[in-house]
Design a protein around this motif. Structure first.
Motif, PDB file in Angstrom:
ATOM      1  N   GLY A 209       5.922 -35.210  -6.663  1.00 12.29           N
ATOM      2  CA  GLY A 209       5.670 -36.249  -5.579  1.00 12.29           C
ATOM      3  C   GLY A 209       5.821 -35.829  -4.039  1.00 12.29           C
ATOM      4  N   LEU A 210       5.421 -34.613  -3.884  1.00  9.15           N
ATOM      5  CA  LEU A 210       5.646 -34.268  -2.379  1.00  9.15           C
ATOM      6  C   LEU A 210       4.577 -35.389  -1.425  1.00  9.15           C
ATOM      7  CD1 LEU A 210       5.312 -30.627  -2.517  1.00  9.15           C
ATOM      8  CD2 LEU A 210       7.380 -32.267  -2.359  1.00  9.15           C
ATOM      9  N   PHE A 211       4.795 -35.607  -0.345  1.00  8.77           N
ATOM     10  CA  PHE A 211       4.070 -36.561   0.479  1.00  8.77           C
ATOM     11  C   PHE A 211       2.881 -35.515   1.209  1.00  8.77           C
ATOM     12  CE2 PHE A 211       8.615 -38.076   1.434  1.00  8.77           C
ATOM     13  CZ  PHE A 211       8.430 -39.014   0.361  1.00  8.77           C
ATOM     14  N   GLY A 212       1.783 -35.762   0.844  1.00  9.27           N
ATOM     15  CA  GLY A 212       0.545 -34.998   1.105  1.00  9.27           C
ATOM     16  C   GLY A 212       0.412 -34.956   2.660  1.00  9.27           C
ATOM     17  N   HIS A 213       0.966 -35.998   3.248  1.00 10.01           N
ATOM     18  CA  HIS A 213       0.387 -36.100   4.594  1.00 10.01           C
ATOM     19  C   HIS A 213       1.197 -35.586   5.712  1.00 10.01           C
ATOM     20  CE1 HIS A 213       3.239 -39.203   3.988  1.00 10.01           C
ATOM     21  NE2 HIS A 213       3.184 -39.570   5.081  1.00 10.01           N
ATOM     22  N   LEU A 214       2.487 -35.024   5.058  1.00 14.02           N
ATOM     23  CA  LEU A 214       3.295 -34.374   5.948  1.00 14.02           C
ATOM     24  C   LEU A 214       3.686 -32.835   5.765  1.00 14.02           C
ATOM     25  CD1 LEU A 214       6.364 -37.084   5.606  1.00 14.02           C
ATOM     26  CD2 LEU A 214       4.676 -37.042   7.336  1.00 14.02           C
TER      27      LEU A 214
ATOM     28  N   ALA B  80      -8.199 -46.444  -2.344  1.00 11.88           N
ATOM     29  CA  ALA B  80      -7.562 -45.520  -1.689  1.00 11.88           C
ATOM     30  C   ALA B  80      -5.999 -45.769  -2.023  1.00 11.88           C
ATOM     31  CB  ALA B  80      -7.693 -45.759  -0.097  1.00 11.88           C
ATOM     32  N   PHE B  81      -5.349 -46.936  -2.398  1.00 10.26           N
ATOM     33  CA  PHE B  81      -4.411 -46.967  -2.616  1.00 10.26           C
ATOM     34  C   PHE B  81      -3.924 -46.622  -4.201  1.00 10.26           C
ATOM     35  CE2 PHE B  81      -3.648 -50.554   0.783  1.00 10.26           C
ATOM     36  CZ  PHE B  81      -2.808 -49.704   1.689  1.00 10.26           C
ATOM     37  N   ARG B  82      -4.899 -46.599  -4.836  1.00  8.48           N
ATOM     38  CA  ARG B  82      -4.761 -45.926  -6.347  1.00  8.48           C
ATOM     39  C   ARG B  82      -4.594 -44.565  -6.357  1.00  8.48           C
ATOM     40  NH1 ARG B  82      -9.410 -49.619  -7.672  1.00  8.48           N
ATOM     41  NH2 ARG B  82      -8.524 -51.544  -8.324  1.00  8.48           N
ATOM     42  N   LYS B  83      -5.053 -43.886  -5.234  1.00 12.00           N
ATOM     43  CA  LYS B  83      -4.791 -42.387  -5.296  1.00 12.00           C
ATOM     44  C   LYS B  83      -3.258 -41.903  -4.769  1.00 12.00           C
ATOM     45  CE  LYS B  83      -9.591 -41.264  -4.336  1.00 12.00           C
ATOM     46  NZ  LYS B  83     -10.166 -42.065  -3.393  1.00 12.00           N
ATOM     47  N   VAL B  84      -2.535 -43.203  -4.402  1.00 14.76           N
ATOM     48  CA  VAL B  84      -0.965 -42.782  -3.898  1.00 14.76           C
ATOM     49  C   VAL B  84      -0.260 -42.591  -5.302  1.00 14.76           C
ATOM     50  CG1 VAL B  84       0.837 -43.634  -2.838  1.00 14.76           C
ATOM     51  CG2 VAL B  84      -1.467 -44.076  -1.733  1.00 14.76           C
ATOM     52  N   GLU B  85       0.399 -41.700  -5.617  1.00 11.74           N
ATOM     53  CA  GLU B  85       1.054 -41.426  -6.647  1.00 11.74           C
ATOM     54  C   GLU B  85       2.500 -42.374  -6.747  1.00 11.74           C
ATOM     55  OE1 GLU B  85       2.215 -37.550  -8.177  1.00 11.74           O
ATOM     56  OE2 GLU B  85       0.486 -36.927  -7.058  1.00 11.74           O
ATOM     57  N   PRO B  86       2.727 -43.089  -7.986  1.00 10.57           N
ATOM     58  CA  PRO B  86       3.876 -44.017  -7.583  1.00 10.57           C
ATOM     59  C   PRO B  86       5.031 -43.296  -7.652  1.00 10.57           C
ATOM     60  CG  PRO B  86       2.509 -44.575  -9.491  1.00 10.57           C
ATOM     61  CD  PRO B  86       1.838 -43.365  -8.895  1.00 10.57           C
ATOM     62  N   ASP B  87       5.171 -41.633  -7.994  1.00  9.66           N
ATOM     63  CA  ASP B  87       6.435 -40.930  -7.962  1.00  9.66           C
ATOM     64  C   ASP B  87       6.879 -40.884  -6.343  1.00  9.66           C
ATOM     65  OD1 ASP B  87       7.207 -40.765 -10.383  1.00  9.66           O
ATOM     66  OD2 ASP B  87       6.077 -38.856 -10.727  1.00  9.66           O
ATOM     67  N   THR B  88       5.597 -40.429  -5.670  1.00  9.86           N
ATOM     68  CA  THR B  88       5.850 -40.403  -4.157  1.00  9.86           C
ATOM     69  C   THR B  88       6.617 -41.540  -3.554  1.00  9.86           C
ATOM     70  OG1 THR B  88       3.922 -41.456  -3.389  1.00  9.86           O
ATOM     71  CG2 THR B  88       3.825 -38.917  -3.691  1.00  9.86           C
ATOM     72  N   LEU B  89       6.372 -43.088  -3.910  1.00  9.01           N
ATOM     73  CA  LEU B  89       6.962 -43.991  -3.346  1.00  9.01           C
ATOM     74  C   LEU B  89       8.508 -43.979  -3.818  1.00  9.01           C
ATOM     75  CD1 LEU B  89       4.177 -46.596  -3.815  1.00  9.01           C
ATOM     76  CD2 LEU B  89       4.951 -45.175  -1.710  1.00  9.01           C
ATOM     77  N   ILE B  90       8.747 -43.821  -5.277  1.00  8.64           N
ATOM     78  CA  ILE B  90      10.040 -43.688  -5.903  1.00  8.64           C
ATOM     79  C   ILE B  90      10.848 -42.680  -5.050  1.00  8.64           C
ATOM     80  CG2 ILE B  90      11.283 -43.091  -7.612  1.00  8.64           C
ATOM     81  CD1 ILE B  90       9.028 -44.081  -9.363  1.00  8.64           C
ATOM     82  N   VAL B  91      10.017 -41.470  -4.785  1.00 10.15           N
ATOM     83  CA  VAL B  91      11.120 -40.497  -4.166  1.00 10.15           C
ATOM     84  C   VAL B  91      11.344 -40.976  -2.522  1.00 10.15           C
ATOM     85  CG1 VAL B  91      11.027 -38.276  -2.742  1.00 10.15           C
ATOM     86  CG2 VAL B  91      10.404 -38.604  -5.324  1.00 10.15           C
ATOM     87  N   ALA B  92      10.343 -41.896  -1.879  1.00 10.90           N
ATOM     88  CA  ALA B  92      10.689 -42.126  -0.661  1.00 10.90           C
ATOM     89  C   ALA B  92      11.798 -43.248  -0.469  1.00 10.90           C
ATOM     90  CB  ALA B  92       9.571 -42.650  -0.109  1.00 10.90           C
ATOM     91  N   ARG B  93      11.981 -43.921  -1.662  1.00  6.58           N
ATOM     92  CA  ARG B  93      12.991 -45.007  -1.926  1.00  6.58           C
ATOM     93  C   ARG B  93      14.266 -44.324  -2.106  1.00  6.58           C
ATOM     94  NH1 ARG B  93      12.066 -50.139  -3.729  1.00  6.58           N
ATOM     95  NH2 ARG B  93      14.108 -50.445  -2.985  1.00  6.58           N
ATOM     96  N   THR B  94      14.176 -43.701  -2.984  1.00  7.14           N
ATOM     97  CA  THR B  94      15.661 -42.970  -3.394  1.00  7.14           C
ATOM     98  C   THR B  94      16.048 -42.304  -1.987  1.00  7.14           C
ATOM     99  OG1 THR B  94      14.619 -40.735  -4.219  1.00  7.14           O
ATOM    100  CG2 THR B  94      15.041 -42.484  -5.801  1.00  7.14           C
TER     101      THR B  94
ATOM    102  N   PRO C 198      -0.308 -43.898   5.247  1.00  8.05           N
ATOM    103  CA  PRO C 198      -0.658 -42.423   5.856  1.00  8.05           C
ATOM    104  C   PRO C 198      -1.379 -41.900   4.386  1.00  8.05           C
ATOM    105  CG  PRO C 198       1.425 -42.623   6.164  1.00  8.05           C
ATOM    106  CD  PRO C 198       1.403 -43.861   5.247  1.00  8.05           C
ATOM    107  N   ILE C 199      -1.203 -41.773   3.503  1.00 10.05           N
ATOM    108  CA  ILE C 199      -1.911 -40.903   2.481  1.00 10.05           C
ATOM    109  C   ILE C 199      -3.174 -41.838   1.916  1.00 10.05           C
ATOM    110  CG2 ILE C 199      -1.888 -40.434  -0.101  1.00 10.05           C
ATOM    111  CD1 ILE C 199       1.124 -40.066   0.068  1.00 10.05           C
TER     112      ILE C 199
END
Lengths: 233, 259
Positions: A79-84, B151-165, B180-181
């Motif tokens: 889950g890396l942030f690809g834009h950063l 475009a939003f479908r390509k955002v992996e749900p895991d990246t959002l979970i990580v950002a929240r944690t 941004p993604i």
């Protein structure tokens, strides 16, 4: 922790006293679900989650939101942030409450964290083009930098080729104990448990079927899955 | 065999590209510098161009503000309601613009569904600049919403979970990670919607009319010019090609830079 998600019922008491606890079980046994409930990403009814003295979720329905749980999460795909850049990935958590550090300080700390994980040279790279092992270290650094009370690793070695897997396993075994407090590691490989974890909890269909050290499990495997997992028949 | 197939495919592709370029080349070849100067000095030109730029800027801005959350919801929801909404949003793409124009008249016209209520508040919609914007909004926004959802479908749900944690609120995770993604895809959506709004003709003609200085956008000015002065229509068309091309290239460049 007791939690139901939809019609899936998890009945798990992890009780890790610090150190690394391995969570194993067949596919669909609820390992990833358990991690997500711990992280707060899944709404679970009747979840009772305590980390140290902090209650993250109570059976009465009180839940600490994800952003205030102080839980580090390394998902299976990292889950890396690809834009950063790598450095900004690692520094991400320090820009948010409660840290809110200035950019220079964030970057300095992120650099130190990457160096502690022996990958300081990755800092300026974009996340695209990183190898599996490199992505894993970056995701680990990003999770550790906010000093979480609990670290969750979902199959950290599954996506790696055999050679990288061995070296990352060695690396996790060396570093995890010094870098973090309690850690829950989901895996399906007994070698991960041998190298990294102090205790094992075996989940089947959302329930704990056995817990203990590897030796205790080997002495009396509680189910066919446990026997097969350990390679004893 | 594969070489022959490839040659055949190439030939078919070239044929289509040629067909797409022929009208543009014909336009460019049929105007002299004198035509260009006369066309740009024509009184209808500046009004129509400014109206087109002003109304498309407005309708595309509204599209982005309303369409971004909708695209996000469509991408993240698996409910049957989202399926229904998705179809409803795509409908204006397949419905002819003239039908959209009649529909808008039936909704906001003097005898329409909301006409009398709006009139009692002193608001008249048809044949105003607001009508131009509404027509563009209806025909153009579906293109943006579709692009945003994919475009939003390509955002992996895991990246959002990580950002929240890591401490991000739900809105923070959306703004700092999902947006941004998805940005390159959102910019493609903006360019599609803008192009569609800029070229909007049928619904605008029916719902907003063709009044120079008030509701006459560039495509309508071309339509009017064609009745009296073909060269004027050619010059207006060339300007519209240039504006459309600039918007497309600019947004593509931005989208590349973000990706």
């Amino acid at each position: 922790m007791r939690a139901s998600v939809g019609d899936f019922v998890l009945d798990v008491s992890l009780g890790a006293e610090g150190g690394v606890l391995a969570l194993v079980g067949p596919n669909g046994s609820g390992k990833t679900t358990a991690l997500r409930v711990l992280a707060g990403a899944l709404e679970a009814e009747h979840a009772q989650i305590e980390v140290g003295a902090r209650v993250l979720a109570s059976a009465a329905g009180d839940r600490v939101p994800m952003e205030r749980r102080r839980v580090g999460y390394v998902p299976q795909g990292y889950g890396l942030f690809g834009h950063l850049s790598v450095l900004d990935n690692v520094a991400f958590g320090l820009s948010l409450r409660p840290h809110r550090l200035a950019r220079a300080e964030r970057h300095a700390r992120a650099q130190r964290m990457l160096e502690a994980l022996h990958c300081g040279e990755l800092a300026r790279r974009p996340t695209r083009g990183l190898s599996g092992g490199e992505q894993q270290r970056v995701a680990l650094a990003r999770a550790l930098i906010t000093e979480p009370d609990l670290l969750l690793l979902d199959e950290p070695l599954a996506a790696l080729d055999a050679t990288t897997r061995r070296s990352v396993r060695r690396y996790l075994a060396e570093h995890l104990p010094q870098l973090c407090g309690p850690c829950v590691l989901v895996t399906h490989d007994v070698r991960d448990v041998e190298a990294i974890a102090e205790g094992v909890v075996v989940l089947e269909r959302g329930r704990v079927v056995q817990r203990g050290s590897l030796d205790e499990l080997r002495a009396a495997p509680a189910s066919d899955f446990v026997a097969e997992f350990l390679g004893v028949h | 065999m594969t070489r022959a197939l490839r040659a055949m495919g190439g030939l078919l592709g070239v044929a289509l590209v040629g067909l797409l370029l022929i009208p543009l080349v014909a336009l460019a070849l049929s105007a002299s510098w004198a035509d260009l100067r006369a066309g740009l000095a024509h009184p209808a030109f500046a009004d129509a161009l400014l109206l087109s730029l002003r109304t498309t800027l407005t309708s595309v801005s509204i599209t982005v503000v309303l369409g971004t959350p909708l695209g996000w919801w469509l991408a993240s929801s698996h409910s049957s309601l989202s399926q229904v909404v998705s179809v409803a949003v795509e409908l204006p793409i397949v419905v002819p613009p003239a039908v959209v124009g009649v529909g808008l008249l039936q909704a906001f016209g003097a005898q329409g569904l909301f006409g009398p209520a709006l009139a009692s508040l002193g608001v008249v919609v048809p044949f105003t600049e607001l009508a131009v914007v509404l027509a563009q909004l209806v025909v153009a926004s579906p293109f943006f919403v579709q692009a945003a959802a994919s475009a939003f479908r390509k955002v992996e749900p895991d990246t959002l979970i990580v950002a929240r944690t890591l401490g991000a609120s739900p809105v923070g995770a959306f703004v700092r990670v999902a947006l941004p993604i998805a940005a390159p895809g959102l910019l493609v959506g903006v360019s599609l919607a803008w192009a569609r709004a800029l070229g909007e003709f049928g619904a605008t003609l029916l719902f907003a009319g063709n009044m120079p200085g008030r509701t006459q956008t560039m495509p309508l000015a071309i339509f009017s010019a064609l009745e009296s002065d073909v060269q004027l229509a050619v010059v207006f068309s060339l300007v519209l090609v240039a504006v459309g091309g600039l918007i497309l290239v600019g947004l593509r460049w931005l989208s590349r830079a973000r990706a």
